[in-house]
Write a protein that holds these residues in place. Sequence first.
Motif, short mmCIF file in Angstrom:
data_model
loop_
_atom_site.label_atom_id
_atom_site.label_comp_id
_atom_site.label_asym_id
_atom_site.label_seq_id
_atom_site.Cartn_x
_atom_site.Cartn_y
_atom_site.Cartn_z
N ARG A 15 1.10 -1.35 -0.12
CA ARG A 15 0.02 0.07 0.13
C ARG A 15 0.84 1.16 -0.10
NH1 ARG A 15 -1.64 1.88 4.89
NH2 ARG A 15 -1.71 -0.56 5.60
N HIS A 39 1.23 5.39 0.29
CA HIS A 39 0.49 6.83 0.68
C HIS A 39 1.55 7.90 -0.02
CE1 HIS A 39 -2.43 5.35 3.79
NE2 HIS A 39 -1.51 4.30 3.63
N ALA A 78 -2.99 14.09 -1.34
CA ALA A 78 -2.65 12.67 -1.59
C ALA A 78 -2.78 12.24 -3.17
CB ALA A 78 -3.87 11.74 -1.24
N LEU A 106 -2.96 9.66 -6.17
CA LEU A 106 -3.59 8.47 -6.46
C LEU A 106 -3.29 7.96 -7.74
CD1 LEU A 106 -7.21 8.98 -4.87
CD2 LEU A 106 -4.94 8.16 -3.87
N SER A 107 -3.53 6.64 -7.89
CA SER A 107 -3.20 6.26 -9.49
C SER A 107 -4.51 5.88 -10.01
CB SER A 107 -2.36 4.81 -9.47
OG SER A 107 -2.18 4.11 -10.38
N GLU A 108 -4.64 6.14 -11.27
CA GLU A 108 -5.95 5.78 -11.89
C GLU A 108 -5.93 4.46 -12.50
OE1 GLU A 108 -6.67 8.64 -15.27
OE2 GLU A 108 -6.57 10.45 -13.97
N SER A 155 -7.49 2.49 -5.61
CA SER A 155 -7.50 3.79 -4.70
C SER A 155 -8.40 3.73 -3.83
CB SER A 155 -7.04 4.81 -5.48
OG SER A 155 -5.84 4.61 -6.48
N TYR A 156 -7.98 4.31 -2.44
CA TYR A 156 -8.88 4.58 -1.60
C TYR A 156 -8.65 5.82 -0.85
CZ TYR A 156 -12.32 4.00 2.44
OH TYR A 156 -13.39 4.13 3.18
N ASP A 197 -6.68 8.22 0.39
CA ASP A 197 -5.58 8.72 0.49
C ASP A 197 -4.35 7.85 0.04
OD1 ASP A 197 -5.44 7.05 2.69
OD2 ASP A 197 -4.35 8.57 4.00
N HIS A 198 -4.49 6.65 -0.67
CA HIS A 198 -3.68 5.71 -0.79
C HIS A 198 -3.85 4.88 -2.06
CE1 HIS A 198 -6.16 3.36 1.80
NE2 HIS A 198 -5.88 2.43 0.92
N PHE A 199 -3.09 4.11 -2.57
CA PHE A 199 -3.42 3.03 -3.77
C PHE A 199 -2.62 1.91 -3.40
CE2 PHE A 199 0.05 5.71 -5.36
CZ PHE A 199 1.02 4.79 -5.93
#
Length: 329
Positions: free
Chosen positions: A42, A44, A52, A54-56, A60-61, A63-65
């Motif tokens: 995971r 952050h 934050a 994120l990655s498309e 992702s959720y 503040d993290h992927f």
Amino acid sequence: MNQFWVLLCAVVLWCADAILLPGAEVVINVVETATEAAVPCRVHLKDSAGEAVLSEALPSYRDHFVCPGTATLDLPAGEYTYEVERGPEYVAATGMFTVVDGAKNNVAITIARITDMAAAGWWSGELHVHRDVQDIELLMQAEDLHIAPVITWWNNRNLWKDQAVPEQLLVRFDGSRFYHLMAGEDEREGGALLYFNLTRPLPIIGATREFPCRWRFSNPRDNTNRCGSILKSPFGGTCRFGLPAGRLIRLVWPTITCAAAACMKMKLGANRATSNGFPPHAATECGRRSCTTKFSTAACGFLRRPAAHRGCYPIRWATTASMCNWTAS
């Protein structure tokens, strides 16, 4: 003619954005210290403003992927900080890197395992999972989880409403990781019930806050849909009626769920009881009722072992597969 000018303006704005926000490709590689092999984890990631990133292309959720050990991102030039985790059996890795415009940036990160509980017969799991089914395997690997019943139906929502239920509900992958596709949740007045090991969803859609009684849906004589149930946040009549009826296999006391920032009215770190005799996390009505229920059930002899639950939707490390009655074949 108007379409031409609209298209021209869009092209100009896109070019201006590209000029004002130059960027570069960033490849993040995470390996385990002992094996030097890529390890799911995971991530952050934050920019210089603390926002934050994120990655498309990856789950992702907030503040993290999570990634399988490698993640490729297109980032604007600037400084970034990261924190990489893989559950409590690994030491979190933190650091920073600078993205240089126009250059390929490789970020190498190592994380170290501090213990291997599975080797000693302790299997990590999470019993409250609200995540997309297509992402669950990578999520479990990233958190180093072995057990995860996925909640695919709950109040007024049912993933299987417009699609067939899979014949194989218990899925095994990566050797010793298991997830079940028919966990559910009935979250209404008096706490939330989590259901496991089902073969079909319970008919709770349309139920109001208090009617019909939730125990109507968990009939222990129903051999075709036998399940185990856990009461999360047991602070109402659900617990008082469920325990004598033998409907509960675990209780999740809201030490964290009800002691979150929204419920706590106390100084952090305070360990003593409040003036009314309750522990600090019982500063609200929710907390007081939870504590009363906990001590009353113990005094009556209903010694249900608590489930290790952290009260958060992203999956985390919790307890064993015995709650779900799963066996590896």
